[in-house]
Design a protein around this motif. Sequence first.
Motif, mmCIF file in Angstrom:
data_model
loop_
_atom_site.group_PDB
_atom_site.id
_atom_site.type_symbol
_atom_site.label_atom_id
_atom_site.label_comp_id
_atom_site.label_asym_id
_atom_site.label_seq_id
_atom_site.Cartn_x
_atom_site.Cartn_y
_atom_site.Cartn_z
ATOM 1 N N GLN A 1 1.618 10.731 -7.462
ATOM 2 C CA GLN A 1 2.704 11.088 -8.973
ATOM 3 C C GLN A 1 0.843 11.325 -9.756
ATOM 4 O O GLN A 1 1.568 11.768 -10.945
ATOM 5 C CB GLN A 1 3.441 10.345 -9.028
ATOM 6 C CG GLN A 1 4.582 9.665 -8.408
ATOM 7 C CD GLN A 1 5.755 9.095 -8.508
ATOM 8 O OE1 GLN A 1 5.146 8.550 -9.847
ATOM 9 N NE2 GLN A 1 6.158 8.369 -7.803
ATOM 10 N N GLY A 2 -0.145 11.007 -9.492
ATOM 11 C CA GLY A 2 -0.795 11.426 -10.296
ATOM 12 C C GLY A 2 -1.387 10.277 -11.512
ATOM 13 O O GLY A 2 -1.934 10.271 -12.710
ATOM 14 N N LYS A 3 -0.501 9.389 -10.830
ATOM 15 C CA LYS A 3 -0.022 7.583 -12.248
ATOM 16 C C LYS A 3 -1.535 7.141 -11.592
ATOM 17 O O LYS A 3 -2.050 6.208 -13.288
ATOM 18 C CB LYS A 3 1.226 6.945 -12.352
ATOM 19 C CG LYS A 3 2.587 7.791 -12.161
ATOM 20 C CD LYS A 3 3.558 7.196 -12.702
ATOM 21 C CE LYS A 3 4.468 7.857 -13.048
ATOM 22 N NZ LYS A 3 6.234 7.116 -12.686
ATOM 23 N N GLN B 1 1.237 -1.528 -0.329
ATOM 24 C CA GLN B 1 -0.304 -0.323 0.074
ATOM 25 C C GLN B 1 0.677 0.891 0.178
ATOM 26 O O GLN B 1 0.683 2.116 -0.615
ATOM 27 C CB GLN B 1 -0.838 -0.052 1.239
ATOM 28 C CG GLN B 1 -1.977 -0.872 1.045
ATOM 29 C CD GLN B 1 -2.751 -0.938 -0.130
ATOM 30 O OE1 GLN B 1 -3.444 -0.270 -0.072
ATOM 31 N NE2 GLN B 1 -2.810 -2.126 -0.782
ATOM 32 N N ARG B 2 1.946 1.576 1.031
ATOM 33 C CA ARG B 2 3.112 2.788 0.695
ATOM 34 C C ARG B 2 3.439 2.753 -0.733
ATOM 35 O O ARG B 2 3.484 4.001 -1.025
ATOM 36 C CB ARG B 2 4.274 2.143 1.527
ATOM 37 C CG ARG B 2 3.667 2.503 2.658
ATOM 38 C CD ARG B 2 4.965 2.103 3.994
ATOM 39 N NE ARG B 2 4.424 1.702 5.174
ATOM 40 C CZ ARG B 2 4.794 0.755 6.301
ATOM 41 N NH1 ARG B 2 5.097 -0.692 5.272
ATOM 42 N NH2 ARG B 2 3.879 0.463 7.382
ATOM 43 N N ILE B 3 3.692 1.871 -1.245
ATOM 44 C CA ILE B 3 3.903 1.243 -3.310
ATOM 45 C C ILE B 3 2.840 1.846 -3.742
ATOM 46 O O ILE B 3 2.916 3.656 -4.285
ATOM 47 C CB ILE B 3 3.967 0.285 -3.702
ATOM 48 C CG1 ILE B 3 6.019 -0.545 -2.877
ATOM 49 C CG2 ILE B 3 5.287 0.265 -5.034
ATOM 50 C CD1 ILE B 3 6.535 -1.842 -3.196
ATOM 51 N N LEU B 4 1.814 1.849 -3.410
ATOM 52 C CA LEU B 4 0.773 2.076 -4.412
ATOM 53 C C LEU B 4 0.067 3.332 -4.199
ATOM 54 O O LEU B 4 0.226 4.483 -4.710
ATOM 55 C CB LEU B 4 -0.597 1.509 -3.917
ATOM 56 C CG LEU B 4 -0.448 -0.189 -4.231
ATOM 57 C CD1 LEU B 4 -1.228 -0.594 -3.791
ATOM 58 C CD2 LEU B 4 -0.643 -0.082 -6.322
ATOM 59 N N LYS B 5 0.730 3.862 -2.734
ATOM 60 C CA LYS B 5 0.137 5.475 -2.483
ATOM 61 C C LYS B 5 1.589 6.472 -3.499
ATOM 62 O O LYS B 5 1.193 7.700 -3.577
ATOM 63 C CB LYS B 5 0.753 5.697 -1.034
ATOM 64 C CG LYS B 5 0.222 7.142 -0.379
ATOM 65 C CD LYS B 5 0.043 7.392 1.082
ATOM 66 C CE LYS B 5 -0.372 8.242 1.967
ATOM 67 N NZ LYS B 5 -1.667 9.142 1.033
ATOM 68 N N GLY C 1 -5.657 3.103 -13.951
ATOM 69 C CA GLY C 1 -4.646 3.589 -14.412
ATOM 70 C C GLY C 1 -4.444 2.497 -15.955
ATOM 71 O O GLY C 1 -5.382 2.224 -16.364
ATOM 72 N N GLU C 2 -3.623 4.116 -16.779
ATOM 73 C CA GLU C 2 -3.371 3.424 -17.970
ATOM 74 C C GLU C 2 -2.698 2.532 -18.288
ATOM 75 O O GLU C 2 -1.581 1.361 -16.834
ATOM 76 C CB GLU C 2 -2.749 4.415 -18.523
ATOM 77 C CG GLU C 2 -3.714 5.703 -18.372
ATOM 78 C CD GLU C 2 -4.306 5.882 -19.661
ATOM 79 O OE1 GLU C 2 -4.626 4.649 -20.695
ATOM 80 O OE2 GLU C 2 -5.521 6.665 -19.377
ATOM 81 N N LEU C 3 -2.620 0.768 -18.826
ATOM 82 C CA LEU C 3 -2.428 -0.121 -18.910
ATOM 83 C C LEU C 3 -1.241 -0.514 -18.730
ATOM 84 O O LEU C 3 -0.291 -1.226 -17.901
ATOM 85 C CB LEU C 3 -2.801 -1.189 -19.678
ATOM 86 C CG LEU C 3 -2.473 -2.482 -20.045
ATOM 87 C CD1 LEU C 3 -3.656 -3.077 -18.251
ATOM 88 C CD2 LEU C 3 -3.098 -3.214 -21.103
#
Length: 104
Positions: A35-37, A26-30, A51-53
């Motif tokens: 970054q808005g990705k 979850q820290r990685i995903l945050k 998100g984009e594939l």
Amino acid sequence: MAIVDVTVIPIGTQTPSVSSYVADIQRILKKYEEQGKIQYQLTPMNTLIEGELPVLFEVIQAIHEAPFNAGIQRVATNIRIDDRRDVKRKMQDKINRVNELLQQ
């Protein structure tokens, strides 16, 4: 925009609990979200990522690596991709549509 249902399963942990590994992921995903990705949602059984594939594949690789970085020697990652290209919809749009139908 695609939605990925992903479950990362560390194999060979010291205890049945995997919550510390989930927290690492979850820290990685945050960071990706900041970054808005991507957008993501933790559920009791998996994580949904939007998100984009190409970015989603990058994110999946990063979270797949997280248990290895914590010393686990084996990881199984399950991925399910919903990639609809005829309309642009987000995770919340899908939930809202079902809720609209329930109100009828």
